[in-house]
Design a protein around this motif. Sequence first.
Motif, PDB file in Angstrom:
ATOM      1  N   ALA A  92       0.596  -1.248   0.155  1.00 34.56           N
ATOM      2  CA  ALA A  92      -0.373   0.023  -0.129  1.00 34.56           C
ATOM      3  C   ALA A  92       0.730   1.088  -0.179  1.00 34.56           C
ATOM      4  O   ALA A  92       0.881   1.520  -0.788  1.00 34.56           O
ATOM      5  N   GLU A  93       1.732   1.251   1.181  1.00 38.04           N
ATOM      6  CA  GLU A  93       3.157   2.634   0.874  1.00 38.04           C
ATOM      7  C   GLU A  93       3.454   2.403  -0.896  1.00 38.04           C
ATOM      8  O   GLU A  93       3.539   3.587  -1.077  1.00 38.04           O
ATOM      9  N   ARG A  94       3.685   1.364  -1.053  1.00 32.17           N
ATOM     10  CA  ARG A  94       5.036   1.623  -2.573  1.00 32.17           C
ATOM     11  C   ARG A  94       3.814   2.235  -3.372  1.00 32.17           C
ATOM     12  O   ARG A  94       4.010   3.046  -4.274  1.00 32.17           O
ATOM     13  N   ALA A  95       2.319   1.609  -3.447  1.00 34.14           N
ATOM     14  CA  ALA A  95       1.632   2.149  -4.686  1.00 34.14           C
ATOM     15  C   ALA A  95       1.293   4.064  -4.037  1.00 34.14           C
ATOM     16  O   ALA A  95       0.704   4.555  -5.092  1.00 34.14           O
ATOM     17  N   ALA A  96       0.975   4.286  -2.703  1.00 29.55           N
ATOM     18  CA  ALA A  96       0.897   5.621  -2.853  1.00 29.55           C
ATOM     19  C   ALA A  96       2.316   6.711  -2.901  1.00 29.55           C
ATOM     20  O   ALA A  96       2.024   7.484  -3.643  1.00 29.55           O
ATOM     21  N   ALA A  97       3.642   5.788  -3.010  1.00 28.90           N
ATOM     22  CA  ALA A  97       4.732   6.808  -3.168  1.00 28.90           C
ATOM     23  C   ALA A  97       4.584   6.829  -4.989  1.00 28.90           C
ATOM     24  O   ALA A  97       5.511   7.291  -5.423  1.00 28.90           O
ATOM     25  N   LEU A  98       4.208   5.951  -5.678  1.00 27.39           N
ATOM     26  CA  LEU A  98       4.300   5.611  -7.023  1.00 27.39           C
ATOM     27  C   LEU A  98       2.990   6.515  -7.567  1.00 27.39           C
ATOM     28  O   LEU A  98       3.279   6.776  -9.091  1.00 27.39           O
ATOM     29  N   VAL A 110      -9.597  -0.723   2.067  1.00 27.09           N
ATOM     30  CA  VAL A 110      -9.805   0.590   2.210  1.00 27.09           C
ATOM     31  C   VAL A 110      -9.097   0.910   3.184  1.00 27.09           C
ATOM     32  O   VAL A 110      -8.077   2.684   3.108  1.00 27.09           O
ATOM     33  N   ARG A 111      -9.573   0.113   4.491  1.00 31.10           N
ATOM     34  CA  ARG A 111      -8.173   0.726   5.705  1.00 31.10           C
ATOM     35  C   ARG A 111      -6.524   0.547   5.051  1.00 31.10           C
ATOM     36  O   ARG A 111      -6.922   2.396   5.232  1.00 31.10           O
ATOM     37  N   LEU A 112      -6.685  -0.215   4.468  1.00 33.66           N
ATOM     38  CA  LEU A 112      -5.027  -0.004   4.250  1.00 33.66           C
ATOM     39  C   LEU A 112      -4.391   0.656   3.603  1.00 33.66           C
ATOM     40  O   LEU A 112      -3.450   1.402   3.608  1.00 33.66           O
ATOM     41  N   VAL A 113      -5.382   0.991   2.348  1.00 33.58           N
ATOM     42  CA  VAL A 113      -5.011   2.348   1.341  1.00 33.58           C
ATOM     43  C   VAL A 113      -5.182   3.715   1.332  1.00 33.58           C
ATOM     44  O   VAL A 113      -4.146   4.868   1.573  1.00 33.58           O
ATOM     45  N   ALA A 114      -5.654   4.240   2.644  1.00 35.30           N
ATOM     46  CA  ALA A 114      -5.989   5.249   3.112  1.00 35.30           C
ATOM     47  C   ALA A 114      -5.093   5.584   4.220  1.00 35.30           C
ATOM     48  O   ALA A 114      -4.712   6.596   4.127  1.00 35.30           O
ATOM     49  N   GLU A 115      -4.420   4.875   5.092  1.00 34.10           N
ATOM     50  CA  GLU A 115      -4.109   4.990   6.349  1.00 34.10           C
ATOM     51  C   GLU A 115      -2.117   5.239   5.297  1.00 34.10           C
ATOM     52  O   GLU A 115      -1.873   5.798   5.872  1.00 34.10           O
ATOM     53  N   ALA A 116      -2.111   4.507   4.597  1.00 37.54           N
ATOM     54  CA  ALA A 116      -1.126   4.336   3.505  1.00 37.54           C
ATOM     55  C   ALA A 116      -0.946   5.669   3.185  1.00 37.54           C
ATOM     56  O   ALA A 116       0.276   6.337   3.106  1.00 37.54           O
ATOM     57  N   ALA A 117      -1.747   6.183   2.075  1.00 40.69           N
ATOM     58  CA  ALA A 117      -1.851   7.483   1.742  1.00 40.69           C
ATOM     59  C   ALA A 117      -1.713   8.510   3.091  1.00 40.69           C
ATOM     60  O   ALA A 117      -0.782   9.347   3.005  1.00 40.69           O
ATOM     61  N   ALA A 118      -2.208   7.975   3.704  1.00 37.13           N
ATOM     62  CA  ALA A 118      -2.283   9.492   5.168  1.00 37.13           C
ATOM     63  C   ALA A 118      -0.640   9.518   5.867  1.00 37.13           C
ATOM     64  O   ALA A 118      -0.326  10.489   5.530  1.00 37.13           O
ATOM     65  N   ARG A 119      -0.083   8.572   5.840  1.00 41.05           N
ATOM     66  CA  ARG A 119       1.131   8.762   6.028  1.00 41.05           C
ATOM     67  C   ARG A 119       1.573   8.798   5.582  1.00 41.05           C
ATOM     68  O   ARG A 119       3.173  10.060   5.465  1.00 41.05           O
ATOM     69  N   ALA A 120       1.717   9.107   3.872  1.00 43.92           N
ATOM     70  CA  ALA A 120       2.247   9.490   2.479  1.00 43.92           C
ATOM     71  C   ALA A 120       2.258  10.894   2.833  1.00 43.92           C
ATOM     72  O   ALA A 120       2.565  11.624   1.880  1.00 43.92           O
TER      73      ALA A 120
END
Length: 375
Positions: A92-98, A110-120
């Motif tokens: 999820a973090e890699r997807a957000a970074a890309l 939903v929770r996984l990608v939302a939290e990754a987006a928040a961290r990024a």
Amino acid sequence: MRGTRPSYAEIDLEALAANYALAGRLARGREVIGVVKADAYGHGAVRVAQRLASLGCRTLAVVTVDEAEALRSAGVETQILVMGGVHDVLEAERAAALGATPAVHRSEDVRLVAEAAARAETVLAVQLEVDTGMSRMGAPAALAPEIARQIAERPELTFDGIYTHFARADEVETEPTFAQERLFAGVLDELDKRGIAPRQVHAAASAALLSGVGLPELARRFNAVRPGLMLYGIAPNPECGAPELAPVMRLVARIVALRRVAAGQGVGYGASYRAPAERSIATLPLGYADGFPRHFAQTAFVSHRGGDVPMVGRVSMDFVTLDLGDRPAEIGDEVVVFGPENPASRLAAAADTIAYELLVRVGARIPRVIVGEEV
């Protein structure tokens, strides 16, 4: 191709462009999402993606985050839909970074990608896949509106799209596809009631796009299509009817050995083929290590000097053999395994498989050569 083993795959990017243009005409104003998963069906994802982007393709589709990363590393800046979604925090973090667009299939996603987006500290676009009958991936239709609500309420996410996948669009019988469409339309109706409006709505892949299958009264609900195989010049099956498609890959090998064998002489491991009379046997530098199915032996034909030639003997790791009969041939002669002269769908039928599998099995030992470029 000089300086390497004489087997290679020619990639015709002009044919790709022609097929993309055909998809655009059939889409009738809808956005064309170019599917480049599995290394662009074996054709080389980076070059294919770059060409599609140059033609105006705004969204590309892959299955894994690794595939998205390879495109971003090559400078591809279009939107990249990751249809396989993400499976853990790191993905999820890699997807957000890309800046990729992961598909979500359940509330946990939903929770996984939302939290990754928040961290990024970014807002991440996502798309929701709905299972309307494939029974493979996607949120069950009954749960999809609730998952859509969860996406819409997360400030870290943009609800970029919603889609489904037809299971039987390549069949003559249309009712199964109509049933999936109706179920998907019901999900869209529920989203309308909740004021949720994703940017993209899509369902048709190559088979549905080529055959035109679909309920006319629901056509207005879709604003994108998602072709894969047809971009590479092959129809999912003959019923789709696609005479304008131009094959993009031409798999070629050159004869590396020629010999005359006597009547009754065995060829290959186990002498599984014995010459019925004196004849010429040619060897090609292709084998199952290159993705060539072992059961092609005694069933498949290739093209040599414009004519069909049967494969004989067992397919070995690095070589296959052909029965030329008394046909004239020389070392270095070009043999077309599949391409315009010998369609991949025809060759696939000989192996009781589908053209998709033949394309993606072409191995890493086979260099991809762009037509028109010096090698």
